[in-house]
Design an enzyme around this catalytic site. Structure first.
Site, mmCIF file in Angstrom:
data_model
loop_
_atom_site.group_PDB
_atom_site.id
_atom_site.type_symbol
_atom_site.label_atom_id
_atom_site.label_comp_id
_atom_site.label_asym_id
_atom_site.label_seq_id
_atom_site.Cartn_x
_atom_site.Cartn_y
_atom_site.Cartn_z
ATOM 1 N N PHE A 1 -9.660 7.560 -7.527
ATOM 2 C CA PHE A 1 -10.159 8.155 -6.273
ATOM 3 C C PHE A 1 -9.467 7.483 -5.091
ATOM 4 O O PHE A 1 -9.345 6.255 -5.046
ATOM 5 C CB PHE A 1 -11.683 7.979 -6.131
ATOM 6 N N MET B 1 -9.690 7.859 -0.845
ATOM 7 C CA MET B 1 -10.354 8.518 0.290
ATOM 8 C C MET B 1 -9.344 9.243 1.168
ATOM 9 O O MET B 1 -9.608 10.323 1.701
ATOM 10 C CB MET B 1 -11.112 7.453 1.101
ATOM 11 N N SER C 1 -19.619 -5.544 -2.522
ATOM 12 C CA SER C 1 -18.580 -5.164 -1.543
ATOM 13 C C SER C 1 -19.151 -4.146 -0.562
ATOM 14 O O SER C 1 -20.264 -3.636 -0.764
ATOM 15 C CB SER C 1 -17.389 -4.537 -2.281
ATOM 16 N N GLY D 1 -10.081 0.753 -6.676
ATOM 17 C CA GLY D 1 -9.571 -0.502 -6.143
ATOM 18 C C GLY D 1 -9.149 -1.411 -7.287
ATOM 19 O O GLY D 1 -9.411 -1.109 -8.464
ATOM 20 N N TYR E 1 0.866 -1.180 0.000
ATOM 21 C CA TYR E 1 0.000 0.000 0.000
ATOM 22 C C TYR E 1 0.905 1.234 0.000
ATOM 23 O O TYR E 1 2.004 1.191 0.564
ATOM 24 C CB TYR E 1 -0.884 -0.020 1.265
HETATM 25 N N1 LIG Z 1 -9.536 4.200 -3.050
HETATM 26 C C1 LIG Z 1 -10.119 4.267 -1.848
HETATM 27 O O1 LIG Z 1 -10.060 5.285 -1.157
HETATM 28 C C2 LIG Z 1 -10.859 3.092 -1.352
HETATM 29 C C3 LIG Z 1 -11.726 3.198 -0.258
HETATM 30 C C4 LIG Z 1 -12.463 2.067 0.145
HETATM 31 C C5 LIG Z 1 -12.273 0.856 -0.523
HETATM 32 N N2 LIG Z 1 -11.392 0.796 -1.546
HETATM 33 C C6 LIG Z 1 -11.190 -0.435 -2.318
HETATM 34 O O2 LIG Z 1 -12.454 -0.896 -2.746
HETATM 35 C C7 LIG Z 1 -12.398 -2.315 -2.890
HETATM 36 C C8 LIG Z 1 -13.567 -2.928 -2.112
HETATM 37 O O3 LIG Z 1 -13.349 -2.723 -0.712
HETATM 38 P P1 LIG Z 1 -14.446 -3.246 0.327
HETATM 39 O O4 LIG Z 1 -13.946 -3.058 1.704
HETATM 40 O O5 LIG Z 1 -15.743 -2.645 -0.062
HETATM 41 O O6 LIG Z 1 -14.423 -4.787 -0.055
HETATM 42 P P2 LIG Z 1 -15.133 -6.057 0.635
HETATM 43 O O7 LIG Z 1 -16.395 -5.631 1.290
HETATM 44 O O8 LIG Z 1 -14.102 -6.762 1.427
HETATM 45 O O9 LIG Z 1 -15.530 -6.920 -0.649
HETATM 46 C C9 LIG Z 1 -14.569 -7.372 -1.564
HETATM 47 C C10 LIG Z 1 -15.203 -7.405 -2.961
HETATM 48 O O10 LIG Z 1 -14.224 -7.721 -3.924
HETATM 49 C C11 LIG Z 1 -14.682 -8.809 -4.722
HETATM 50 N N3 LIG Z 1 -13.521 -9.583 -5.146
HETATM 51 C C12 LIG Z 1 -12.649 -10.225 -4.345
HETATM 52 N N4 LIG Z 1 -11.678 -10.807 -5.092
HETATM 53 C C13 LIG Z 1 -11.979 -10.513 -6.389
HETATM 54 C C14 LIG Z 1 -11.377 -10.831 -7.626
HETATM 55 N N5 LIG Z 1 -10.238 -11.559 -7.694
HETATM 56 N N6 LIG Z 1 -11.971 -10.390 -8.757
HETATM 57 C C15 LIG Z 1 -13.085 -9.651 -8.695
HETATM 58 N N7 LIG Z 1 -13.706 -9.312 -7.558
HETATM 59 C C16 LIG Z 1 -13.148 -9.732 -6.418
HETATM 60 C C17 LIG Z 1 -15.614 -9.588 -3.810
HETATM 61 O O11 LIG Z 1 -16.477 -10.393 -4.582
HETATM 62 P P3 LIG Z 1 -16.966 -11.833 -3.982
HETATM 63 O O12 LIG Z 1 -17.852 -11.512 -2.813
HETATM 64 O O13 LIG Z 1 -17.676 -12.452 -5.124
HETATM 65 O O14 LIG Z 1 -15.719 -12.565 -3.544
HETATM 66 C C18 LIG Z 1 -16.325 -8.426 -3.104
HETATM 67 O O15 LIG Z 1 -17.302 -7.879 -3.951
HETATM 68 C C19 LIG Z 1 -11.021 -2.747 -2.404
HETATM 69 O O16 LIG Z 1 -10.169 -2.855 -3.500
HETATM 70 C C20 LIG Z 1 -10.587 -1.575 -1.524
HETATM 71 O O17 LIG Z 1 -9.187 -1.462 -1.406
HETATM 72 C C21 LIG Z 1 -10.693 1.869 -1.963
#
Ligand SMILES: NC(=O)c1ccc[n+]([C@@H]2O[C@H](COP(=O)([O-])OP(=O)(O)OC[C@H]3O[C@@H](n4cnc5c(N)ncnc54)[C@H](OP(=O)(O)O)[C@@H]3O)[C@@H](O)[C@H]2O)c1
Length: 327
Positions: free
Chosen positions: A263, A265, A152, A239, A53
């Protein structure tokens, strides 16, 4: 003595963490003793443990960027917080612990009536969903947004917030059993994230003009999100769950003027004024209080079982988030 998770080097997340006992101390001036209640394991926490990260804390460190706790005791000069109040835990504190000392001015009070579980997870995922729905295109009632990984934490918050704004959502998922579940949660269109998705999106939305796409998967899935956008649309990538790079057909950029943006956060928090933060949290807390967010939880582990908790959080096809704590 409160226990805390600690890591001394970057590596395989479940292997690099250990449990330590921290000294039981009383809060000094300007400080608060907090008892942790719940903290989620988010994908970014796991990437941080791996050293992948962009934020690399000085080691040893305690993981966890968000969570909720209650005030156990306050320093003699702290008047803004009282024992028993629920508070959001700050960045940099390391929330995977049973409790600890925090500067009072870094704690954000949680209004009464907000469920602890939603408060524990509000600062990252619902906040990300809120910002992305407001900051890229004007969130007009009737407007459409498309997202992948729609089940997610972020995806479910997008569905709830879009509904409140009067917007419609197209939701891509990789498991058929999620279609009914997300529809019941308020999603307008839920479609399997496969090669038939783009044709189906046109039919199910009646060819609606979609100007915002939210991508947290990458690879072919990002291509589908971008391809579903109308001319001039924006795709925000936040993500990379598939760990695949973006694949964008050149024609989308040249002939449809699609913009691919990012984006983060953390960047928003670094730049936001207190007024902007308070305004966003007021809306998010109100939604949490009204039951608009119902983030599924698959399991809550005590901090002693941190290795099992991490192993569980790394599994795909979960029914909900993994949290640490004692609700
Ligand atoms: N940029 C930012 O500021 C920011 C902020 C918040 C989150 N994020 C990112 O957003 C993403 C989601 O976070 P979250 O906490 O909401 O996740 P989460 O609730 O833990 O859920 C993970 C999601 O990813 C899917 N997934 C897992 N492995 C995968 C793969 N190999 N191919 C496709 N889909 C896959 C899962 O699908 P299944 O249920 O089918 O396994 C589920 O929909 C992450 O990458 C996180 O780092 C970024």
């Amino acid at each position: 003595m409160p226990k805390a998770v600690v890591y001394r080097q970057y590596g395989v997340p479940a292997e690099t963490v250990e449990l330590v006992e921290t000294p039981a101390v009383q809060p000094g001036p300007g400080q608060v003793l907090v008892q942790n209640i719940l903290a989620p394991i988010n994908p970014a926490d796991l990437n941080t443990l791996e050293g992948k990260y962009p934020v690399r804390p000085e080691l040893p460190a305690t993981p966890g960027v968000e969570g909720v706790g209650t005030v156990a005791a306050v320093g003699f000069d702290v008047t803004s917080l009282k024992p028993g109040m629920a508070v959001l835990l700050p960045h940099g504190y390391g929330t995977w612990r049973e409790g600890g000392i925090v500067d009072a001015n870094k704690l954000f009070p949680v209004p009464e009536g907000v469920p602890y579980a939603e408060a524990a997870m509000i600062k990252i995922n619902p906040a990300t969903a809120w910002r992305m729905l407001h900051d890229f295109v004007e969130p007009k009632p009737g407007a459409w947004v498309i997202q992948n990984a729609a089940n997610s934490g972020v995806g479910r918050a997008v569905i709830a917030i879009a509904k409140r704004l009067g917007m419609h959502t197209v939701n891509l998922v990789r498991r058929p059993e999620l279609i009914d579940e997300l529809t019941a949660a308020g999603a307008d269109v839920v479609i399997l994230d496969d090669e038939n998705a783009n044709a189906e999106i046109k039919v199910r939305t009646g060819g609606a003009k979609i100007l915002l796409g939210l991508n947290s998967v990458g690879g072919e899935s990002a291509t589908r999100v971008a391809s579903a956008l109308a001319a001039g649309g924006k795709m925000a990538t936040f993500g990379a769950m598939s760990r695949q790079p973006l694949k964008l057909p050149t024609g989308l950029l040249i002939f449809k003027d699609i913009q691919a943006l990012g984006f983060w956060m953390t960047r928003w928090y670094q730049k936001a004024t207190d007024e902007e933060r308070n305004a966003m949290f007021a809306e998010l807390f109100e939604m949490a209080k009204s039951g608009a967010f119902k983030t599924p939880i698959e399991r809550i582990y005590p901090v002693d079982e941190i290795r099992e908790a991490i192993t569980h959080a790394l599994k795909g096809s979960r029914g909900g988030k993994i949290l640490i704590g004692n609700p």
